[in-house]
Design a protein around this motif. Structure first.
Motif, PDB file in Angstrom:
ATOM      1  N   MET A   1      26.768  37.054  37.258  1.00  0.00           N
ATOM      2  CA  MET A   1      27.699  36.955  35.816  1.00  0.00           C
ATOM      3  C   MET A   1      28.997  36.669  35.773  1.00  0.00           C
ATOM      4  O   MET A   1      29.544  37.555  36.546  1.00  0.00           O
ATOM      5  CB  MET A   1      27.211  38.235  34.938  1.00  0.00           C
ATOM      6  CG  MET A   1      27.588  38.260  33.599  1.00  0.00           C
ATOM      7  SD  MET A   1      27.506  39.944  32.522  1.00  0.00           S
ATOM      8  CE  MET A   1      28.447  40.721  33.727  1.00  0.00           C
ATOM      9  N   ASP A   2      29.464  35.789  35.073  1.00  0.00           N
ATOM     10  CA  ASP A   2      30.851  35.672  35.025  1.00  0.00           C
ATOM     11  C   ASP A   2      31.787  36.395  34.098  1.00  0.00           C
ATOM     12  O   ASP A   2      31.117  36.502  33.142  1.00  0.00           O
ATOM     13  CB  ASP A   2      31.233  34.121  34.792  1.00  0.00           C
ATOM     14  CG  ASP A   2      32.609  33.664  34.930  1.00  0.00           C
ATOM     15  OD1 ASP A   2      33.449  34.569  35.220  1.00  0.00           O
ATOM     16  OD2 ASP A   2      33.010  32.376  34.792  1.00  0.00           O
ATOM     17  N   MET A   3      32.587  37.422  34.639  1.00  0.00           N
ATOM     18  CA  MET A   3      33.322  38.342  33.937  1.00  0.00           C
ATOM     19  C   MET A   3      34.363  37.608  33.146  1.00  0.00           C
ATOM     20  O   MET A   3      35.292  37.201  33.623  1.00  0.00           O
ATOM     21  CB  MET A   3      33.867  39.413  34.893  1.00  0.00           C
ATOM     22  CG  MET A   3      33.104  40.265  35.602  1.00  0.00           C
ATOM     23  SD  MET A   3      32.346  41.508  34.436  1.00  0.00           S
ATOM     24  CE  MET A   3      33.839  42.376  33.793  1.00  0.00           C
ATOM     25  N   GLU A   4      33.898  37.038  31.957  1.00  0.00           N
ATOM     26  CA  GLU A   4      34.753  36.242  31.075  1.00  0.00           C
ATOM     27  C   GLU A   4      35.703  37.188  30.469  1.00  0.00           C
ATOM     28  O   GLU A   4      35.492  37.786  29.411  1.00  0.00           O
ATOM     29  CB  GLU A   4      33.798  35.379  30.053  1.00  0.00           C
ATOM     30  CG  GLU A   4      34.628  34.104  29.694  1.00  0.00           C
ATOM     31  CD  GLU A   4      35.225  33.383  30.751  1.00  0.00           C
ATOM     32  OE1 GLU A   4      36.600  33.079  30.405  1.00  0.00           O
ATOM     33  OE2 GLU A   4      34.650  32.886  31.346  1.00  0.00           O
ATOM     34  N   THR A   5      36.943  37.210  30.772  1.00  0.00           N
ATOM     35  CA  THR A   5      37.783  38.071  30.148  1.00  0.00           C
ATOM     36  C   THR A   5      39.236  37.232  29.812  1.00  0.00           C
ATOM     37  O   THR A   5      39.454  36.430  30.461  1.00  0.00           O
ATOM     38  CB  THR A   5      38.358  39.268  31.087  1.00  0.00           C
ATOM     39  OG1 THR A   5      38.640  38.796  32.347  1.00  0.00           O
ATOM     40  CG2 THR A   5      37.365  40.089  31.251  1.00  0.00           C
ATOM     41  N   THR A   6      39.772  37.653  28.917  1.00  0.00           N
ATOM     42  CA  THR A   6      41.067  37.149  28.467  1.00  0.00           C
ATOM     43  C   THR A   6      42.079  37.495  29.551  1.00  0.00           C
ATOM     44  O   THR A   6      42.118  38.579  30.155  1.00  0.00           O
ATOM     45  CB  THR A   6      41.667  37.238  26.988  1.00  0.00           C
ATOM     46  OG1 THR A   6      41.644  38.835  27.144  1.00  0.00           O
ATOM     47  CG2 THR A   6      40.670  36.805  25.856  1.00  0.00           C
ATOM     48  N   ASN A   7      43.249  36.733  29.652  1.00  0.00           N
ATOM     49  CA  ASN A   7      44.306  37.114  30.794  1.00  0.00           C
ATOM     50  C   ASN A   7      44.909  38.341  30.130  1.00  0.00           C
ATOM     51  O   ASN A   7      45.400  38.246  28.987  1.00  0.00           O
ATOM     52  CB  ASN A   7      45.006  35.925  30.971  1.00  0.00           C
ATOM     53  CG  ASN A   7      44.553  34.988  31.658  1.00  0.00           C
ATOM     54  OD1 ASN A   7      43.556  35.208  32.663  1.00  0.00           O
ATOM     55  ND2 ASN A   7      44.865  33.519  31.670  1.00  0.00           N
ATOM     56  N   ASP A   8      45.073  38.989  31.192  1.00  0.00           N
ATOM     57  CA  ASP A   8      46.103  40.308  30.876  1.00  0.00           C
ATOM     58  C   ASP A   8      47.627  39.998  30.765  1.00  0.00           C
ATOM     59  O   ASP A   8      48.136  39.608  31.915  1.00  0.00           O
ATOM     60  CB  ASP A   8      45.921  41.577  31.994  1.00  0.00           C
ATOM     61  CG  ASP A   8      46.722  42.830  31.560  1.00  0.00           C
ATOM     62  OD1 ASP A   8      47.535  42.575  30.771  1.00  0.00           O
ATOM     63  OD2 ASP A   8      46.213  43.675  32.317  1.00  0.00           O
ATOM     64  N   ALA A   9      48.247  39.909  29.628  1.00  0.00           N
ATOM     65  CA  ALA A   9      49.690  39.403  29.558  1.00  0.00           C
ATOM     66  C   ALA A   9      50.592  40.273  30.254  1.00  0.00           C
ATOM     67  O   ALA A   9      51.783  39.838  30.456  1.00  0.00           O
ATOM     68  CB  ALA A   9      49.759  39.418  27.913  1.00  0.00           C
ATOM     69  N   SER A  10      50.130  41.548  30.479  1.00  0.00           N
ATOM     70  CA  SER A  10      51.069  42.304  31.300  1.00  0.00           C
ATOM     71  C   SER A  10      51.237  41.898  32.513  1.00  0.00           C
ATOM     72  O   SER A  10      52.025  42.411  33.308  1.00  0.00           O
ATOM     73  CB  SER A  10      50.646  43.979  31.113  1.00  0.00           C
ATOM     74  OG  SER A  10      49.441  44.198  31.596  1.00  0.00           O
ATOM     75  N   LEU A  11      50.371  41.268  33.124  1.00  0.00           N
ATOM     76  CA  LEU A  11      50.351  40.781  34.592  1.00  0.00           C
ATOM     77  C   LEU A  11      50.960  39.394  34.473  1.00  0.00           C
ATOM     78  O   LEU A  11      51.105  38.817  33.627  1.00  0.00           O
ATOM     79  CB  LEU A  11      48.931  40.723  35.047  1.00  0.00           C
ATOM     80  CG  LEU A  11      47.923  41.955  35.276  1.00  0.00           C
ATOM     81  CD1 LEU A  11      46.730  41.515  35.765  1.00  0.00           C
ATOM     82  CD2 LEU A  11      48.685  43.138  36.262  1.00  0.00           C
ATOM     83  N   ASP A  12      51.572  39.173  35.968  1.00  0.00           N
ATOM     84  CA  ASP A  12      52.314  37.865  35.958  1.00  0.00           C
ATOM     85  C   ASP A  12      51.234  36.877  36.708  1.00  0.00           C
ATOM     86  O   ASP A  12      51.420  35.773  36.605  1.00  0.00           O
ATOM     87  CB  ASP A  12      53.380  38.254  37.241  1.00  0.00           C
ATOM     88  CG  ASP A  12      54.324  39.096  36.597  1.00  0.00           C
ATOM     89  OD1 ASP A  12      55.196  38.542  35.770  1.00  0.00           O
ATOM     90  OD2 ASP A  12      54.398  40.261  37.252  1.00  0.00           O
ATOM     91  N   ALA A  13      50.145  37.346  36.979  1.00  0.00           N
ATOM     92  CA  ALA A  13      48.994  36.371  37.689  1.00  0.00           C
ATOM     93  C   ALA A  13      47.876  37.279  37.763  1.00  0.00           C
ATOM     94  O   ALA A  13      47.841  38.237  37.890  1.00  0.00           O
ATOM     95  CB  ALA A  13      49.358  35.776  39.209  1.00  0.00           C
ATOM     96  N   ASP A  14      46.592  36.663  38.056  1.00  0.00           N
ATOM     97  CA  ASP A  14      45.333  37.450  37.989  1.00  0.00           C
ATOM     98  C   ASP A  14      45.308  37.750  39.709  1.00  0.00           C
ATOM     99  O   ASP A  14      44.924  39.087  39.967  1.00  0.00           O
ATOM    100  CB  ASP A  14      44.394  36.613  37.790  1.00  0.00           C
ATOM    101  CG  ASP A  14      44.216  36.199  36.161  1.00  0.00           C
ATOM    102  OD1 ASP A  14      44.347  37.028  35.385  1.00  0.00           O
ATOM    103  OD2 ASP A  14      44.212  34.946  36.128  1.00  0.00           O
ATOM    104  N   VAL A  15      45.775  36.752  40.259  1.00  0.00           N
ATOM    105  CA  VAL A  15      45.681  36.891  41.967  1.00  0.00           C
ATOM    106  C   VAL A  15      47.253  36.529  42.577  1.00  0.00           C
ATOM    107  O   VAL A  15      47.484  35.568  42.062  1.00  0.00           O
ATOM    108  CB  VAL A  15      44.620  36.298  42.662  1.00  0.00           C
ATOM    109  CG1 VAL A  15      44.277  34.960  42.447  1.00  0.00           C
ATOM    110  CG2 VAL A  15      44.759  36.799  44.076  1.00  0.00           C
ATOM    111  N   ILE A  16      47.688  37.405  43.471  1.00  0.00           N
ATOM    112  CA  ILE A  16      48.842  36.985  44.260  1.00  0.00           C
ATOM    113  C   ILE A  16      48.394  36.369  45.589  1.00  0.00           C
ATOM    114  O   ILE A  16      47.946  37.330  46.426  1.00  0.00           O
ATOM    115  CB  ILE A  16      49.969  37.909  44.036  1.00  0.00           C
ATOM    116  CG1 ILE A  16      50.625  37.999  42.631  1.00  0.00           C
ATOM    117  CG2 ILE A  16      51.019  37.641  45.181  1.00  0.00           C
ATOM    118  CD1 ILE A  16      51.607  39.098  42.453  1.00  0.00           C
ATOM    119  N   ILE A  17      48.681  35.322  46.190  1.00  0.00           N
ATOM    120  CA  ILE A  17      48.386  34.966  47.513  1.00  0.00           C
ATOM    121  C   ILE A  17      49.797  34.945  48.212  1.00  0.00           C
ATOM    122  O   ILE A  17      50.674  34.376  47.969  1.00  0.00           O
ATOM    123  CB  ILE A  17      47.750  33.895  47.570  1.00  0.00           C
ATOM    124  CG1 ILE A  17      46.500  33.853  46.798  1.00  0.00           C
ATOM    125  CG2 ILE A  17      47.482  33.325  48.931  1.00  0.00           C
ATOM    126  CD1 ILE A  17      45.665  32.383  46.926  1.00  0.00           C
TER     127      ILE A  17
END
Ligand code: FAD
Length: 476
Positions: free
Chosen positions: A1-17
């Motif tokens: 199941m795809d966890m469809e969520t809105t982007n958390d605006a307090s974060l600069d990115a969902d993932v940092i590489i």
């Protein structure tokens, strides 16, 4: 199941590489689904030329193909590679190990200059939706939230927060110690590398990677293509870790002690190249890790360890790591559910080490055999050639292990012991004297048999240690 969520605006990115080398590029592309914000932080600006991985086995090539990189890389000069060829000594026929003999597997690998590979991979990764690269951003600190979960990084200039942090920052990873993940590191030798312009035509099999024996260490020479259809080759010479005198000393060493063991046209191409430019030097290390994940973070590619480059397996590990983690996180939306993310990370750790361990033990064993001077390893070298020359199935089994098509420890051990038994017969028949064709003395045969026994026990012990560790990890 795809966890469809809105982007958390307090974060600069969902993932940092962390790291925009080949692993970081593959990782960003494997995660890009058009909805995630993927930030790649690269310490350097531009791409300083340095020698590193160029020759890629079919398993790694297949990943690059599935992630869409190959058309861009071909434009940057990459070429297909059809297998390996091993040359035991000057004037001795070549032993060919074609990839096409591996059943149900991609029949070609790929090769290109490392600098062009990184340039091409960045070009493709930057085009993926949601992927942003920031250069000149050296990560210096890992941030954690109140519960100890990794929550972002601090670079030399800025603090950045994300739900997931992935360390793709190479074998001397800064993220690894910052996360508290241990390592065992050994310096093995150095690689001295030269580009041989238009040199592929001098190779006995121009579309194969070659290992030439006879010098102090193995000489790996392979086609790397080049811009506008060039057919350049790369020579990568394994030299002692006591190497001194920098590039000048290395050039002298290649002229004096390596070129004489190559077929005449290749030796000439090497000497001409050495007259034109100094060689590049890179350390060959074995770095082993046992843990690759923590809540909210993982290490990927060389950050998770590396082996001697003789088996050219490093980037296959990098790309399979990235694809595996991308697949396991496919349903984790933009990583806002910590439990779901950490379950995927733990699975990644189990699957990655299952794949990596055979690569490590094989790289060690082959380097030992191709470099070895002890009676036991010399005897195995004879045995391995007899084994490969004996049947296409034998070659296919070895190539499946080498190329990443097969990663079962039991298969490695069975193959190793089969080679040892072939070697034992050769020793008993007196065929493994110090010089080929010369009868071995009784004392030499005895030393070889003792060495063969010791090597078999050593390899069995290593394989059992790895299997035990894998079982413990899977049951935890
Ligand atoms: C001599 C030699 C020959 C090799 N030959 C082969 C071969 O033929 N085939 C093969 O498959 N493999 C080969 N390898 C292995 C291969 O080069 C590596 O597996 C591969 O380059 C690893 O890629 P990576 O992206 O994980 O790490 P790297 O290539 O080291 O890239 C890491 C990136 O992270 C960046 N970085 C580092 N620290 C930070 C930080 N703190 N913050 C932000 N960014 C950071 C770096 O600038 C770099 O761009 C060879 C290796 C060596 C040494």
């Amino acid at each position: 199941m795809d966890m469809e969520t809105t982007n958390d605006a307090s974060l600069d990115a969902d993932v940092i590489i962390v790291g925009g080398g080949v692993t970081g590029c593959a990782m960003a592309t494997a995660l890009a689904n058009g909805k995630r914000r993927i930030l790649v932080l690269e310490a350097r600006t531009g791409h300083k030329p340095r020698f590193a991985g160029e020759l890629l086995h079919p398993t790694g090539t297949q990943v690059l193909d599935e992630l869409g990189f190959l058309p861009t890389l071909r434009k940057h000069g990459g070429v297909d590679v059809d297998g390996f060829a091993v040359v035991k000594a000057k004037e001795v026929p070549v032993t060919r190990l074609p990839y096409a003999e591996i059943a149900n597997h991609r029949p070609t690998g790929f090769a290109m200059e490392h600098r062009d590979l990184v340039t091409g991979m960045r070009e493709w990764a930057e085009q993926q939706p949601g992927v942003t690269f920031r250069f000149n951003e050296k990560v210096e600190e890992v941030l954690r939230n109140d519960s100890g979960r990794v929550s972002g990084v601090r670079t030399t200039s800025v603090t950045l927060r994300a739900s997931l942090v992935l360390g793709c920052d190479g074998r001397h990873s800064k993220i690894r110690p910052l996360l508290g993940l241990g390592e065992e590191a050994r310096l093995l030798s150095f690689s001295v590398a030269m580009r041989l312009p238009d040199g592929a035509k001098h190779l006995p099999c121009p579309t194969f990677g070659h290992i030439f024996l006879g010098a102090w260490g193995p000489m790996l020479i392979y086609p790397i293509g080049g811009p506008d259809g060039a057919r350049d080759a790369r020579g990568c010479f394994d030299v002692t870790r006591e190497l001194s005198g920098g590039p000048k000393g290395a050039a002298e060493l290649l002229r004096r002690e390596y070129a004489p063991h190559l077929p005449a046209p290749l030796a000439r191409a090497l000497l001409e190249s050495l007259d034109r430019e100094p060689p590049q030097i890179a350390a060959n290390e074995a770095i082993r890790t046992d843990q690759a994940v923590l809540p909210g973070a993982a290490i990927v590619g060389d950050a998770g360890g590396c082996a001697h480059p003789l088996t050219a397996a490093g980037m296959t590990v990098c790309f399979t790591d990235a694809q595996r983690l991308g697949r396991l996180l496919r349903d984790a939306g933009n990583f806002s559910n910590p439990q779901q993310v950490d379950t995927a990370l733990r699975r990644y750790e189990i699957e990655r080490y299952r794949f990596v361990r055979v690569r490590e033990v094989l790289a060690d064993a082959l380097y030992e055999v191709f470099r070895g001077v002890e009676p036991g390893t010399r005897a195995i070298r004879e045995g391995i050639f007899q084994y490969w020359e004996g049947s296409s199935q034998a070659r296919a089994r070895s190539m499946a292990l080498l190329s990443g098509a097969d990663s079962r420890p039991s298969v490695f051990l069975r193959e190793y012991l089969t080679v040892v038994s072939t070697s034992t017969s050769a020793v008993l028949a007196g065929k493994t004297g110090p010089i080929r064709g010369e009868q071995a003395t009784l004392r030499q045969r005895f030393d070889s048999l003792v060495g063969l026994g010791q090597k078999s026990l050593e390899k069995a012990r290593l394989v059992f240690r790895d299997v035990r560790q894998e079982l413990l990890r899977a049951s935890a």
